[in-house]
Scaffold this motif. Structure first.
Motif, PDB file in Angstrom:
ATOM      1  N   VAL A 117      -9.031  33.948  15.867  1.00 49.01           N
ATOM      2  CA  VAL A 117      -8.674  33.206  14.639  1.00 49.01           C
ATOM      3  C   VAL A 117      -8.412  33.906  13.618  1.00 49.01           C
ATOM      4  O   VAL A 117      -9.478  34.682  13.150  1.00 49.01           O
ATOM      5  N   ARG A 118      -7.294  34.337  12.963  1.00 47.82           N
ATOM      6  CA  ARG A 118      -7.177  34.852  11.916  1.00 47.82           C
ATOM      7  C   ARG A 118      -7.096  33.938  10.526  1.00 47.82           C
ATOM      8  O   ARG A 118      -7.640  34.597   9.579  1.00 47.82           O
ATOM      9  N   PHE A 142      -3.829  31.006  15.263  1.00 45.46           N
ATOM     10  CA  PHE A 142      -4.580  31.778  16.527  1.00 45.46           C
ATOM     11  C   PHE A 142      -3.598  32.922  16.740  1.00 45.46           C
ATOM     12  O   PHE A 142      -2.286  33.220  16.673  1.00 45.46           O
ATOM     13  N   ARG A 143      -4.388  33.926  17.013  1.00 45.14           N
ATOM     14  CA  ARG A 143      -3.707  35.346  17.362  1.00 45.14           C
ATOM     15  C   ARG A 143      -4.194  36.110  18.690  1.00 45.14           C
ATOM     16  O   ARG A 143      -5.362  35.900  19.092  1.00 45.14           O
ATOM     17  N   PRO A 144      -3.258  36.297  19.736  1.00 44.06           N
ATOM     18  CA  PRO A 144      -3.688  37.062  20.728  1.00 44.06           C
ATOM     19  C   PRO A 144      -4.416  38.248  20.493  1.00 44.06           C
ATOM     20  O   PRO A 144      -4.238  38.927  19.668  1.00 44.06           O
ATOM     21  N   VAL A 197       1.255  22.775   7.513  1.00 40.95           N
ATOM     22  CA  VAL A 197       1.023  22.844   6.499  1.00 40.95           C
ATOM     23  C   VAL A 197       2.199  22.923   5.434  1.00 40.95           C
ATOM     24  O   VAL A 197       2.640  22.027   4.634  1.00 40.95           O
ATOM     25  N   GLU A 198       2.996  24.103   5.706  1.00 44.36           N
ATOM     26  CA  GLU A 198       4.216  24.604   4.911  1.00 44.36           C
ATOM     27  C   GLU A 198       5.280  23.676   5.238  1.00 44.36           C
ATOM     28  O   GLU A 198       6.013  23.013   4.455  1.00 44.36           O
ATOM     29  N   ALA A 199       5.195  22.753   6.438  1.00 45.82           N
ATOM     30  CA  ALA A 199       6.358  21.976   6.810  1.00 45.82           C
ATOM     31  C   ALA A 199       6.157  20.903   6.102  1.00 45.82           C
ATOM     32  O   ALA A 199       7.163  20.065   5.791  1.00 45.82           O
ATOM     33  N   LEU A 200       4.936  20.350   5.881  1.00 47.34           N
ATOM     34  CA  LEU A 200       4.798  18.984   5.358  1.00 47.34           C
ATOM     35  C   LEU A 200       4.642  19.154   3.759  1.00 47.34           C
ATOM     36  O   LEU A 200       4.847  18.135   3.155  1.00 47.34           O
ATOM     37  N   GLY A 201       4.698  20.656   3.363  1.00 44.32           N
ATOM     38  CA  GLY A 201       4.543  20.822   1.709  1.00 44.32           C
ATOM     39  C   GLY A 201       3.239  20.188   1.384  1.00 44.32           C
ATOM     40  O   GLY A 201       3.239  19.949   0.231  1.00 44.32           O
ATOM     41  N   ALA A 202       2.184  20.272   2.086  1.00 43.40           N
ATOM     42  CA  ALA A 202       0.873  19.756   1.776  1.00 43.40           C
ATOM     43  C   ALA A 202      -0.110  20.842   0.918  1.00 43.40           C
ATOM     44  O   ALA A 202       0.052  21.878   1.173  1.00 43.40           O
ATOM     45  N   LYS A 203      -1.014  20.430  -0.066  1.00 38.82           N
ATOM     46  CA  LYS A 203      -1.717  21.219  -0.462  1.00 38.82           C
ATOM     47  C   LYS A 203      -2.725  21.532   0.253  1.00 38.82           C
ATOM     48  O   LYS A 203      -3.067  20.722   1.521  1.00 38.82           O
ATOM     49  N   TYR A 204      -3.242  22.829   0.373  1.00 39.24           N
ATOM     50  CA  TYR A 204      -4.338  23.065   1.262  1.00 39.24           C
ATOM     51  C   TYR A 204      -5.338  24.138   0.747  1.00 39.24           C
ATOM     52  O   TYR A 204      -5.274  24.752  -0.635  1.00 39.24           O
ATOM     53  N   ARG A 205      -6.277  24.242   1.286  1.00 37.26           N
ATOM     54  CA  ARG A 205      -7.563  25.140   0.856  1.00 37.26           C
ATOM     55  C   ARG A 205      -7.967  26.130   1.945  1.00 37.26           C
ATOM     56  O   ARG A 205      -8.006  25.835   3.169  1.00 37.26           O
ATOM     57  N   VAL A 206      -7.876  27.600   1.861  1.00 33.61           N
ATOM     58  CA  VAL A 206      -8.165  28.335   2.870  1.00 33.61           C
ATOM     59  C   VAL A 206      -9.647  28.732   2.855  1.00 33.61           C
ATOM     60  O   VAL A 206     -10.300  28.705   2.029  1.00 33.61           O
ATOM     61  N   LEU A 207     -10.180  28.320   4.328  1.00 32.10           N
ATOM     62  CA  LEU A 207     -11.626  28.372   4.521  1.00 32.10           C
ATOM     63  C   LEU A 207     -12.016  29.465   5.122  1.00 32.10           C
ATOM     64  O   LEU A 207     -13.212  29.936   5.199  1.00 32.10           O
ATOM     65  N   PHE A 208     -11.139  30.186   5.935  1.00 35.34           N
ATOM     66  CA  PHE A 208     -11.451  31.316   6.547  1.00 35.34           C
ATOM     67  C   PHE A 208     -10.144  32.198   6.697  1.00 35.34           C
ATOM     68  O   PHE A 208      -9.209  31.787   7.094  1.00 35.34           O
ATOM     69  N   ARG A 209     -10.508  33.649   6.654  1.00 37.79           N
ATOM     70  CA  ARG A 209      -9.305  34.426   6.712  1.00 37.79           C
ATOM     71  C   ARG A 209      -9.932  35.921   7.049  1.00 37.79           C
ATOM     72  O   ARG A 209     -10.720  36.458   6.518  1.00 37.79           O
ATOM     73  N   THR A 210      -9.169  36.449   7.959  1.00 39.85           N
ATOM     74  CA  THR A 210      -9.392  37.885   8.360  1.00 39.85           C
ATOM     75  C   THR A 210      -8.236  38.617   8.303  1.00 39.85           C
ATOM     76  O   THR A 210      -7.101  38.214   8.732  1.00 39.85           O
ATOM     77  N   ASP A 211      -8.558  39.899   8.031  1.00 40.38           N
ATOM     78  CA  ASP A 211      -7.124  40.800   8.038  1.00 40.38           C
ATOM     79  C   ASP A 211      -6.870  41.237   9.365  1.00 40.38           C
ATOM     80  O   ASP A 211      -5.968  41.982   9.664  1.00 40.38           O
TER      81      ASP A 211
END
Length: 213
Positions: A117-118, A142-144, A197-211
């Motif tokens: 998960v990225r 998801f990233r391989p 999320v972008e397709a819906l134009g919905a507001k969101y919050r990032v819960l997790f991110r890795t480089d």
């Protein structure tokens, strides 16, 4: 789509309406069918029919010659797949999210899985001020892990002993496996495609991110 067990329309439980729409499938819905399936008289069936039309669960059948023939709309088809569960408190939702993020970390540490998960974004009612929620909407990137993920997915599918319906399910087994681990069979976690999320134009919050890629 999640609906409260006690939610009604025109005095009829939505659970019964869902069963009606499932019975109709993509076929026509006539007033007589509403009366028969909901065990009500014609007057009550008309009330239900008008309420479903107004709410957007049914629409006029474009292939029918008469004006009183309907089919399930896109919203109606969503209702066919609806989960009827109790709403959860904000505290319960927070606990579900915390457990989910812990599973994300565990998945990312399991090198034998084909995908990692990225990023995870949460949107919908969870980022609002609602005291209770129907579910938690999560968009997961998801990233391989390796370029050989397709071959690995096929091998893992064979090792699982599960019956795979078609070739697409076979080659995507690895990503679906990770998705199932993250969901952990919870009816309150709705895992969406990352781009939704972008397709819906919905507001969101990032819960997790890795480089890491």
């Amino acid at each position: 789509m999640q609906v409260r067990r006690d939610e009604e329309i025109a005095g009829v439980r939505l659970m019964k309406v869902r069963d009606l729409l499932r019975w109709a499938d993509d076929g026509p819905i006539h007033l007589s069918a509403i009366s028969d399936r909901l065990h009500c008289d014609r007057a009550k069936a008309e009330l239900v029919q008008n309420a479903l039309l107004e709410a957007g669960y049914i629409e006029i059948n474009p292939n029918a010659s008469g004006q009183n023939c309907y089919i399930a709309s896109d919203l109606g088809r969503q209702l066919c797949n609806a989960k009827f569960v109790r709403r959860i408190t904000r505290t319960e939702a927070d606990e579900l999210v915390a457990d989910f993020l812990e599973r994300v970390r565990l998945v990312n540490g399991r090198d034998e899985l084909t995908h990692r998960v990225r990023e995870v974004r949460v949107f919908g009612s969870y980022i609002e001020d609602a005291a209770d929620l129907g579910d938690v909407d999560l968009a997961v990137d998801f990233r391989p892990r390796r370029s050989t993920h397709v071959e690995e997915a096929q091998a893992r599918a064979k090792q699982s002993g599960k019956t795979i319906g078609n070739f697409l399910q076979l080659i995507t087994f690895g990503q679906r496996e990770v998705r199932q681990i993250l969901k952990n069979r919870s009816p309150y976690l709705s895992i969406h495609e990352f781009g939704e999320v972008e397709a819906l134009g919905a507001k969101y919050r990032v819960l997790f991110r890795t480089d890491a890629t």
